[in-house]
Write a protein that holds these residues in place. Structure first.
Motif, PDB file in Angstrom:
ATOM      1  N   LYS A   1      95.536 102.474  54.803  1.00 20.66           N
ATOM      2  CA  LYS A   1      95.297 103.677  53.996  1.00 20.66           C
ATOM      3  C   LYS A   1      95.440 104.936  54.855  1.00 20.66           C
TER       4      LYS A   1
ATOM      5  N   ASN B   1      94.278 100.921  59.965  1.00 21.33           N
ATOM      6  CA  ASN B   1      93.936 101.044  58.551  1.00 21.33           C
ATOM      7  C   ASN B   1      95.182 101.472  57.766  1.00 21.33           C
TER       8      ASN B   1
ATOM      9  N   ASP C   1      88.420 106.266  52.256  1.00 20.37           N
ATOM     10  CA  ASP C   1      88.525 105.128  53.184  1.00 20.37           C
ATOM     11  C   ASP C   1      89.119 105.510  54.538  1.00 20.37           C
ATOM     12  N   VAL C   2      89.337 106.812  54.749  1.00 18.51           N
ATOM     13  CA  VAL C   2      89.943 107.282  56.004  1.00 18.51           C
ATOM     14  C   VAL C   2      89.001 108.308  56.637  1.00 18.51           C
TER      15      VAL C   2
ATOM     16  N   GLU D   1      99.249 105.627  55.362  1.00 15.85           N
ATOM     17  CA  GLU D   1      99.793 106.200  54.132  1.00 15.85           C
ATOM     18  C   GLU D   1      99.376 107.671  53.986  1.00 15.85           C
ATOM     19  N   LEU D   2      98.108 107.955  54.247  1.00 15.98           N
ATOM     20  CA  LEU D   2      97.587 109.322  54.128  1.00 15.98           C
ATOM     21  C   LEU D   2      98.225 110.239  55.168  1.00 15.98           C
TER      22      LEU D   2
ATOM     23  N   HIS E   1      90.864 111.052  52.108  1.00 14.69           N
ATOM     24  CA  HIS E   1      90.693 109.819  51.337  1.00 14.69           C
ATOM     25  C   HIS E   1      89.358 109.204  51.767  1.00 14.69           C
TER      26      HIS E   1
END
Length: 193
Positions: A66, A64, A14-15, A69-70, A12
């Motif tokens: 995100k 984070n 943002d990760v 979740e990832l 992702h």
């Protein structure tokens, strides 16, 4: 979809994507069968998922949302069930003690502007996050527990070794790789007996 050490990963923007510092940790961390492990700043979850191959249970935390979740998605994608991911600013939502604690620390000086920056920027001097981690980590270590911390020479390796000593942990550089203008090092710390 990239595969690292046999683990398929969704990524992702943002990760933080696994890179040389991640690989240094992946290739050096030592988890024994049945141990409990904690991966701080888990990102994609790669280190947590690798440790789950031997560990009894693994907890991966990240500041984070995100990333959390990832990492959960990546655990499902690889059918790994003995790992849990949760949102936590370092040890904020962590309880218990662990045999292995890993942290690929953010170490660049500055202030985070975007979610991805949380994986890279460690505060005004670059040491704030590392120093807070070291001051708190021994409260989460089992008697024979080990800490594996990745950082850059940019942020002062001697300072890190000295701070570990001040909190009562023996620390040494166990792996190092040189890139362009810095060394990425892996520091292992444990109780001195």
């Amino acid at each position: 979809m990239p595969v690292y050490y046999g683990i398929r990963l969704e990524l992702h923007p943002d990760v933080y994507e696994p890179a040389e510092d991640t690989f240094l940790l992946a290739e050096t961390v030592d988890v024994k069968p049945g141990e409990m492990a904690l991966d701080v700043g888990t990102g994609t979850g790669l280190i947590a998922l690798l440790m789950a191959r031997k560990a009894k249970r693994v907890l991966g935390v990240d500041v984070n949302p995100k990333a959390v979740e990832l990492a959960m998605k990546n655990a499902l994608l690889n059918g790994i069930g003995n790992v849990e991911f949760r949102l936590s600013d370092l040890f904020e939502n962590v309880s218990g003690r662990f045999d292995v604690i890993t942290f690929n620390a953010p170490y660049l000086p500055g202030e985070p502007k975007k979610a991805i920056d949380l994986a890279l920027v460690g505060g005004k001097t670059g040491r704030e996050v590392i120093d807070r981690f070291i001051r708190e980590v021994s409260g989460y270590l089992t008697e024979n527990g080990r800490v594996y911390l990745v950082q850059s020479s940019i942020t002062g390796i001697e300072e890190t070794l000295n701070l570990f000593r001040r909190v009562g942990l023996r620390a040494e550089v166990v792996a190092k790789r040189h890139f362009f203008f810095e060394d990425i090092v892996l520091i292992k710390a444990s109780r001195p007996w």
